[in-house]
Scaffold this active site. Structure first.
Site, PDB file in Angstrom:
ATOM      1  N   ALA A  73      -6.539   9.834  -1.621  1.00 22.09           N
ATOM      2  CA  ALA A  73      -6.560   9.874  -3.079  1.00 22.09           C
ATOM      3  C   ALA A  73      -5.108   9.996  -3.537  1.00 22.09           C
ATOM      4  O   ALA A  73      -4.254  10.492  -2.793  1.00 22.09           O
ATOM      5  CB  ALA A  73      -7.390  11.065  -3.540  1.00 22.09           C
ATOM      6  N   GLY A 118      -9.005  10.373   1.300  1.00 24.92           N
ATOM      7  CA  GLY A 118      -9.915   9.441   0.639  1.00 24.92           C
ATOM      8  C   GLY A 118     -10.022   8.103   1.362  1.00 24.92           C
ATOM      9  O   GLY A 118     -11.034   7.403   1.242  1.00 24.92           O
ATOM     10  N   GLU A 121     -12.424   8.709   4.111  1.00 30.33           N
ATOM     11  CA  GLU A 121     -13.738   8.851   3.449  1.00 30.33           C
ATOM     12  C   GLU A 121     -14.294   7.488   3.033  1.00 30.33           C
ATOM     13  O   GLU A 121     -15.487   7.225   3.156  1.00 30.33           O
ATOM     14  CB  GLU A 121     -13.593   9.784   2.241  1.00 30.33           C
ATOM     15  CG  GLU A 121     -13.314  11.226   2.678  1.00 30.33           C
ATOM     16  CD  GLU A 121     -12.828  12.116   1.545  1.00 30.33           C
ATOM     17  OE1 GLU A 121     -11.930  11.708   0.790  1.00 30.33           O
ATOM     18  OE2 GLU A 121     -13.343  13.237   1.421  1.00 30.33           O
ATOM     19  N   GLU A 141      -6.240  17.035   3.912  1.00 34.81           N
ATOM     20  CA  GLU A 141      -6.262  17.762   2.631  1.00 34.81           C
ATOM     21  C   GLU A 141      -5.787  19.198   2.765  1.00 34.81           C
ATOM     22  O   GLU A 141      -5.197  19.770   1.849  1.00 34.81           O
ATOM     23  CB  GLU A 141      -7.679  17.747   2.034  1.00 34.81           C
ATOM     24  CG  GLU A 141      -8.128  16.414   1.457  1.00 34.81           C
ATOM     25  CD  GLU A 141      -8.754  15.480   2.476  1.00 34.81           C
ATOM     26  OE1 GLU A 141      -8.653  15.745   3.692  1.00 34.81           O
ATOM     27  OE2 GLU A 141      -9.345  14.472   2.053  1.00 34.81           O
TER      28      GLU A 141
HETATM   29  N1  CAA Z   1      -0.925   9.475  -2.977  1.00 33.94           N
HETATM   30  C1  CAA Z   1       0.103   9.032  -3.697  1.00 33.94           C
HETATM   31  N2  CAA Z   1       1.199   8.420  -3.143  1.00 33.94           N
HETATM   32  C2  CAA Z   1       1.208   8.259  -1.811  1.00 33.94           C
HETATM   33  C3  CAA Z   1       0.150   8.704  -1.002  1.00 33.94           C
HETATM   34  C4  CAA Z   1      -0.964   9.336  -1.636  1.00 33.94           C
HETATM   35  N3  CAA Z   1      -2.028   9.761  -0.959  1.00 33.94           N
HETATM   36  N4  CAA Z   1       0.454   8.432   0.292  1.00 33.94           N
HETATM   37  C5  CAA Z   1       1.645   7.815   0.273  1.00 33.94           C
HETATM   38  N5  CAA Z   1       2.113   7.715  -0.986  1.00 33.94           N
HETATM   39  C6  CAA Z   1       3.367   7.127  -1.435  1.00 33.94           C
HETATM   40  C7  CAA Z   1       4.562   8.005  -1.107  1.00 33.94           C
HETATM   41  O1  CAA Z   1       4.725   9.008  -2.077  1.00 33.94           O
HETATM   42  C8  CAA Z   1       5.686   7.007  -1.073  1.00 33.94           C
HETATM   43  O2  CAA Z   1       6.065   6.715  -2.409  1.00 33.94           O
HETATM   44  P1  CAA Z   1       7.645   6.545  -2.770  1.00 33.94           P
HETATM   45  O3  CAA Z   1       8.081   5.327  -1.975  1.00 33.94           O
HETATM   46  O4  CAA Z   1       7.650   6.325  -4.240  1.00 33.94           O
HETATM   47  O5  CAA Z   1       8.324   7.790  -2.297  1.00 33.94           O
HETATM   48  C9  CAA Z   1       5.024   5.758  -0.522  1.00 33.94           C
HETATM   49  O6  CAA Z   1       3.619   5.937  -0.687  1.00 33.94           O
HETATM   50  C10 CAA Z   1       5.293   5.547   0.967  1.00 33.94           C
HETATM   51  O7  CAA Z   1       4.901   6.732   1.633  1.00 33.94           O
HETATM   52  P2  CAA Z   1       5.866   7.540   2.630  1.00 33.94           P
HETATM   53  O8  CAA Z   1       7.304   7.333   2.275  1.00 33.94           O
HETATM   54  O9  CAA Z   1       5.382   8.954   2.680  1.00 33.94           O
HETATM   55  O10 CAA Z   1       5.557   6.787   4.003  1.00 33.94           O
HETATM   56  P3  CAA Z   1       5.664   7.390   5.455  1.00 33.94           P
HETATM   57  O11 CAA Z   1       5.544   6.236   6.383  1.00 33.94           O
HETATM   58  O12 CAA Z   1       6.867   8.253   5.600  1.00 33.94           O
HETATM   59  O13 CAA Z   1       4.393   8.352   5.623  1.00 33.94           O
HETATM   60  C11 CAA Z   1       2.068   8.939   5.394  1.00 33.94           C
HETATM   61  C12 CAA Z   1       3.099   7.795   5.586  1.00 33.94           C
HETATM   62  C13 CAA Z   1       2.045   9.800   6.676  1.00 33.94           C
HETATM   63  C14 CAA Z   1       0.701   8.269   5.209  1.00 33.94           C
HETATM   64  C15 CAA Z   1       2.446   9.794   4.188  1.00 33.94           C
HETATM   65  O14 CAA Z   1       2.669   8.941   3.086  1.00 33.94           O
HETATM   66  C16 CAA Z   1       1.400  10.781   3.780  1.00 33.94           C
HETATM   67  O15 CAA Z   1       1.265  11.822   4.421  1.00 33.94           O
HETATM   68  N6  CAA Z   1       0.653  10.511   2.697  1.00 33.94           N
HETATM   69  C17 CAA Z   1      -0.340  11.413   2.142  1.00 33.94           C
HETATM   70  C18 CAA Z   1      -1.579  11.465   3.008  1.00 33.94           C
HETATM   71  C19 CAA Z   1      -2.573  12.461   2.447  1.00 33.94           C
HETATM   72  O16 CAA Z   1      -2.311  13.630   2.355  1.00 33.94           O
HETATM   73  N7  CAA Z   1      -3.768  11.976   2.098  1.00 33.94           N
HETATM   74  C20 CAA Z   1      -4.825  12.799   1.563  1.00 33.94           C
HETATM   75  C21 CAA Z   1      -4.754  12.872   0.076  1.00 33.94           C
HETATM   76  S1  CAA Z   1      -5.874  14.071  -0.587  1.00 33.94           S
HETATM   77  C22 CAA Z   1      -7.374  13.295  -0.692  1.00 33.94           C
HETATM   78  O17 CAA Z   1      -7.539  12.171  -0.282  1.00 33.94           O
HETATM   79  C23 CAA Z   1      -8.446  14.119  -1.316  1.00 33.94           C
HETATM   80  C24 CAA Z   1      -9.810  13.547  -1.234  1.00 33.94           C
HETATM   81  O18 CAA Z   1     -10.511  13.709  -0.256  1.00 33.94           O
HETATM   82  C25 CAA Z   1     -10.394  12.881  -2.368  1.00 33.94           C
END
Ligand code: CAA
Length: 265
Positions: A73, A118, A121, A141
């Site tokens: 998400a 998400g 999911e 999460e």
């Molecule tokens: N939401 C919003 N933006 C996101 C995102 C997310 N879930 N995941 C990645 N991005 C964005 C980053 O902020 C980044 O944006 P900028 O270039 O503007 O800085 C861009 O995508 C590229 O990401 P990274 O630079 O972080 O890429 P990376 O290769 O270094 O890392 C990753 C990749 C490990 C997937 C890392 O991006 C990450 O950990 N993302 C979040 C994963 C996460 O926590 N997901 C769960 C969300 S909570 C949820 O989903 C709740 C639910 O159940 C409904």
């Protein structure tokens, strides 16, 4: 390949790639295809288009780019939500994923990279998953101080068992594609550049089968898994009987007896 109503979508692409085969691409590669409200809404609209197309047989879902299926998400979006808005966001995703899960046609996730939160999911709401070698699955999460919100705690537990689901949920660690396949989450793993081709081949094969038999089979699996065995078996004999009322049954059995390939309507 034809793009369906692309002008109405800015976060997804919906294409009819072969007869009866739809491909939905989550198209926000700059944020690794993270799901915000608009994306969920567009996916809902896409499902409405597919539902009204009686020739639809299979839906494939993938992420744009080579890095991510869906990285979760949208965290930027969620960072502004109140508790009430957070619940509404979860309900929005939950409703969409349940709709996907109970769609009349098979839905196959082509997980081409990160499927986190998400994204995992979403993949788990599909009927099954084909993954690329670089795919990563997880529910991170806990690292954000929140719980899963689009059904992850429930579907992961049903798919990999309580102990493994708990480990993944409380550590937030991700699984490689191979580990996810060993644990029964993924059906097949392919090199990234071959994933779509394998998905399309599989979809074409399914699209050539009896649509009515597949629709009833999906109902049996979806509805049966929450019933006790006695009631599930009653439902199976009911739907077995119902399948005898279809043109596909007449054609399928005639084709067998005449030693030819069936031509399903
Ligand atoms: N939401 C919003 N933006 C996101 C995102 C997310 N879930 N995941 C990645 N991005 C964005 C980053 O902020 C980044 O944006 P900028 O270039 O503007 O800085 C861009 O995508 C590229 O990401 P990274 O630079 O972080 O890429 P990376 O290769 O270094 O890392 C990753 C990749 C490990 C997937 C890392 O991006 C990450 O950990 N993302 C979040 C994963 C996460 O926590 N997901 C769960 C969300 S909570 C949820 O989903 C709740 C639910 O159940 C409904």
């Amino acid at each position: 390949m034809s793009t369906v109503s692309s002008e109405t979508f800015s976060n997804i692409l919906l294409e009819q790639v072969r007869e009866g085969v739809y491909l939905l691409t989550i198209n926000r590669p700059k944020v690794l295809n993270a799901l915000n409200e608009e994306t969920l809404e567009e996916m809902n609209q896409a499902l409405s288009i597919i539902i009204t197309d009686k020739s639809a047989r299979v839906l494939l879902i993938k992420g744009a780019g080579e890095k991510a299926f869906v990285a979760g998400a949208d965290i930027e979006h969620m960072s502004h939500l109140s508790p009430i808005e957070g619940k509404a966001f979860a309900e929005h995703g939950m409703h969409l994923f349940r709709r996907l899960e109970t769609l009349d046609i098979p839905v196959v996730a082509l997980v081409n990279g990160y499927a986190l939160g998400g994204g995992c999911e979403l993949a788990m709401s599909c009927d099954f998953i084909l993954a690329s070698e670089n795919a990563k699955f997880g529910q991170p999460e806990v690292n954000l101080g929140i719980t899963p919100g689009f059904g992850g705690s429930q579907r992961l537990t049903r798919l990999v068992g309580r102990a493994m689901a708990m480990e993944l949920l409380v550590t937030g660690r991700s699984m490689s594609a191979d580990e996810a396949m060993r644990r029964g989450l993924v059906n097949h793993v392919y090199p990234l550049e071959e994933l779509l081709d394998h998905g399309l081949k599989l979809a074409s094969m399914i699209a050539g089968k009896s649509g009515s038999a597949i629709q009833l089979t999906k109902q049996l699996v979806q509805r049966g898994q929450d019933l006790d065995l006695d009631n599930a078996c009653i439902m199976e004999s009911d739907l077995f009987g119902l399948s005898f009322s279809t043109d596909d049954r007449t054609e399928g059995m005639a084709a067998f007896l005449e030693n030819r390939a069936p031509n399903f309507s």
